[in-house]
Structures are given as C-alpha cells and as structure tokens.
Design an enzyme around this catalytic site. Structure first.
Site, short mmCIF file in Angstrom:
data_model
loop_
_atom_site.label_atom_id
_atom_site.label_comp_id
_atom_site.label_asym_id
_atom_site.label_seq_id
_atom_site.Cartn_x
_atom_site.Cartn_y
_atom_site.Cartn_z
N HIS A 126 28.04 -24.38 9.21
CA HIS A 126 28.53 -24.43 7.85
C HIS A 126 29.13 -24.31 7.88
O HIS A 126 29.77 -23.96 6.07
CB HIS A 126 27.57 -22.67 7.25
CG HIS A 126 26.37 -22.16 7.95
ND1 HIS A 126 25.30 -22.77 7.24
CD2 HIS A 126 25.85 -21.11 8.46
CE1 HIS A 126 23.79 -23.09 7.59
NE2 HIS A 126 24.24 -21.57 8.52
N ASP A 163 19.14 -25.72 14.11
CA ASP A 163 19.15 -25.08 13.76
C ASP A 163 18.99 -24.62 12.65
O ASP A 163 18.40 -26.01 12.24
CB ASP A 163 20.85 -24.77 13.81
CG ASP A 163 20.94 -23.18 13.35
OD1 ASP A 163 21.70 -22.51 13.94
OD2 ASP A 163 20.92 -22.69 12.10
N HIS A 165 18.70 -23.50 10.33
CA HIS A 165 20.09 -23.22 8.41
C HIS A 165 20.12 -24.88 8.67
O HIS A 165 20.85 -25.22 9.72
CB HIS A 165 20.58 -22.35 8.39
CG HIS A 165 20.70 -21.00 9.20
ND1 HIS A 165 20.20 -20.31 10.18
CD2 HIS A 165 19.92 -20.25 8.16
CE1 HIS A 165 19.67 -19.42 10.25
NE2 HIS A 165 19.39 -18.79 9.14
N ASP A 244 17.49 -20.66 16.81
CA ASP A 244 17.48 -18.82 15.40
C ASP A 244 16.13 -19.89 14.47
O ASP A 244 15.28 -18.63 14.13
CB ASP A 244 18.17 -18.37 14.34
CG ASP A 244 19.32 -20.00 13.88
OD1 ASP A 244 18.44 -20.73 14.35
OD2 ASP A 244 20.18 -19.86 13.48
ZN ZN Z 1 21.19 -20.75 12.25
#
Ligand code: ZN
Length: 308
Positions: A126, A163, A165, A244
């Site tokens: 991120h 991931d 996200h 995740d």
């Molecule tokens: Zn994540």
C-alpha cells in the site's frame, strides 16, 4: 530447487500497539511452523540487510522519506493514518523489510538461489511513492523490483499480487513503467478505496466481489493473469504474497482455501519456469489469522522449492 528465506529479528521491533492485527506474532508463527515441519532445515536462511537510502529513493520521494524520519518517535506511537503506526523500532524494521527484497533479488539474479521468500514486516504494497498507508511504510516489493531494473539491468519484470487488498502503492510507483507488468486480484470495492486505473498494457487489475471464492479467484488468474504473463515473458517474477483472502481470515469477504494458495503458487512457478529461468522473489504482505497464515506460507514456500 534452492530457496532462500530472508528475515531479520529487527522486523519484530515494529510495535503496532495492543490488538493490532499486523503484529510480530505473524513472523514468529511462520518461523515456528517452518521448524515444526522440518522446512527450516532445507531452506537457506539469510539475515536481511537494511535498505540504503538510495535504494529507497528509487521508489519513494525524498520528501516522504525525510517526513517519515522526522515524525518517528523516541517513545510511544505516532500514526501516519488511523491504521498505520510508527513506534521507535518501526523504521529499523521497515529498512530490513525493504533490504530483504534487495538481498533476495541479488541472490536470485546472481544465480546463488533460484527463488526466495522474505518473511518480513511491516508489509509494503500500500505504500505509494509519496505516502505510507494501510500498515505499510516502505514498498518492499517495489524496492526489490526497482533494484532488479536499475542495479541488474533487467528489462521485463512481473509483479503478481494476490493479497485481498489492492496493491495501490505498487501500482502508483510503476504505473508509467513499461518494464514492469503488475497483475493483481483483490476485493472491490474495499480498502484502500483508491480509484481503479484504466486497463493498460502494464497492469492487469482483477476486482473480486465480496463473497467471491475459489472459482472466481482461479478464473481471474487463469483468464486474465496467465495470458498477460505469457505475452509479457517476464525475466523475473516478484510476488506480493498476502494471505488475507483466506476464508479463516476475517480481514475480508473473499473466501479462499489453503489449496487455492498452493494452486496460485504453482501457476506462478510454471510461468517463471517458462520465461524467467525459475527466478521468483516473494514477500509477505497481509494475512492476519495466524493458523491459516502459517499453513499457507509453508505451502507457498514448499511449492517454490518444489518439495510439496
Ligand atoms: Zn491485505
């Protein structure tokens, strides 16, 4: 196949405060699992060096690096966003996490190791060029990829990110870089809530709806990632390995199983064998339910080693 494991005990110094899901136990449960299953005995262990400022400057601005240094506390905590904590040990941890990717890249490109897994924290995907966010301070995978481009002169690198996200930071850093193909799957709409960029030759974003599971994930990889990777013919593959999306991990509403993480790793290994002489550097991103995290990282590394 010789596979390196890179980490450093400094990565445990990043203290995110009580109850934060991105905790030091994430690393210790992985390493305990490697020991309990015998995997530790057949991995080559390396201590991660600290990334240098010039290595970080390949992907982050001077203003951002100086800003993070200037707010790092001597005691207690500061926050760069509501979820992203800096404690007195955090930058030391973050420099080791980014440095692991540099060292892993050197080991794999120099032919000492065929592949590498970096068990590091804080995670990185991120972190944009000008800001840290979402538990991430430095974009570890981007630091590794930039090192492969600039120090080793590679011309075509793929970064794959499973991931749950979206890797907005990695996309931000390489959005205008045609030597890097970025392939990602992620729950959408979901954190980080950044706008999805238009499709381009150097990125394959595959959003997954809340409630998606194995079928949707495998279709995304098979129908969208793999054809793009086969066209691109990367010379090396970096993996933002977040776990995740596991059904036991309550961080998301995507429900993958241990078998899905094994399968996607097998697909990545096959692409690497086809065009990249098997060269893979993988790094831990998310994954917060400690039991499934430890199991799935073990499986991921076993597939990299070819010993599953
Ligand atoms: Zn994540």
């Amino acid at each position: 196949m010789a596979t390196a494991y890179l980490s450093h005990h400094d990565c445990l110094l990043h203290d995110t405060a009580d109850g934060h899901p991105e905790c030091a136990r994430r690393i210790t449960v992985i390493e305990d699992r490697f020991i309990a299953t015998g995997l530790s005995d057949i991995l080559r262990h390396f201590d991660a060096p600290s990334a240098t400022e010039s290595q970080l400057l390949r992907v982050h601005t001077r203003e951002y690096l100086d800003g993070v240094e200037s707010i790092a506390p001597q005691t207690g905590y500061v926050r760069v966003d509501p979820d992203t904590v800096i404690s007195p040990g955090s930058l030391q941890a973050a420099r080791r996490a980014a440095g692991a990717l540099v060292a892993a890249t050197d080991l794999v490109i120099n032919g000492e190791m065929e592949s590498a897994f970096c068990g590091v924290r804080p995670p990185g995907h991120h972190a944009e060029s000008k800001r840290g966010m979402g538990f991430c301070l430095y974009n570890n995978i981007a630091v590794g990829a930039a090192h492969a481009l600039e120090a080793h002169g590679l011309g075509k690198i793929a970064i794959v990110d499973f991931d749950v996200h979206h890797g907005n930071g990695t996309e931000d850093i390489f959005k205008d870089e045609n030597r890097v193909l970025f392939c990602s799957t992620f729950q959408h709409p979901f954190y980080p809530f950044t706008a999805l960029l238009e499709p381009a030759d150097n990125r394959v974003n595959v959003p997954l709806q809340a409630g998606a599971g194995s079928d949707e994930f495998r279709a995304a990889v098979t129908e969208q990632w793999l054809p793009a990777l086969q066209r691109f013919q990367p010379e090396m593959i970096f993996v933002s390995a977040g776990f995740d999306a596991h059904r036991d991990d309550d961080m998301s509403h995507v429900s993958l199983t241990d078998a899905d993480f094994q399968w996607v790793t097998e697909q990545i290994v096959a692409v690497a064998a086809d065009s990249a002489s098997g060269r893979i550097v993988s790094a831990l991103e998310g994954g917060y339910e400690l039991n499934s995290l430890a199991r799935c990282v073990e499986t991921h590394v076993r597939v990299l080693m070819g010993v599953h």
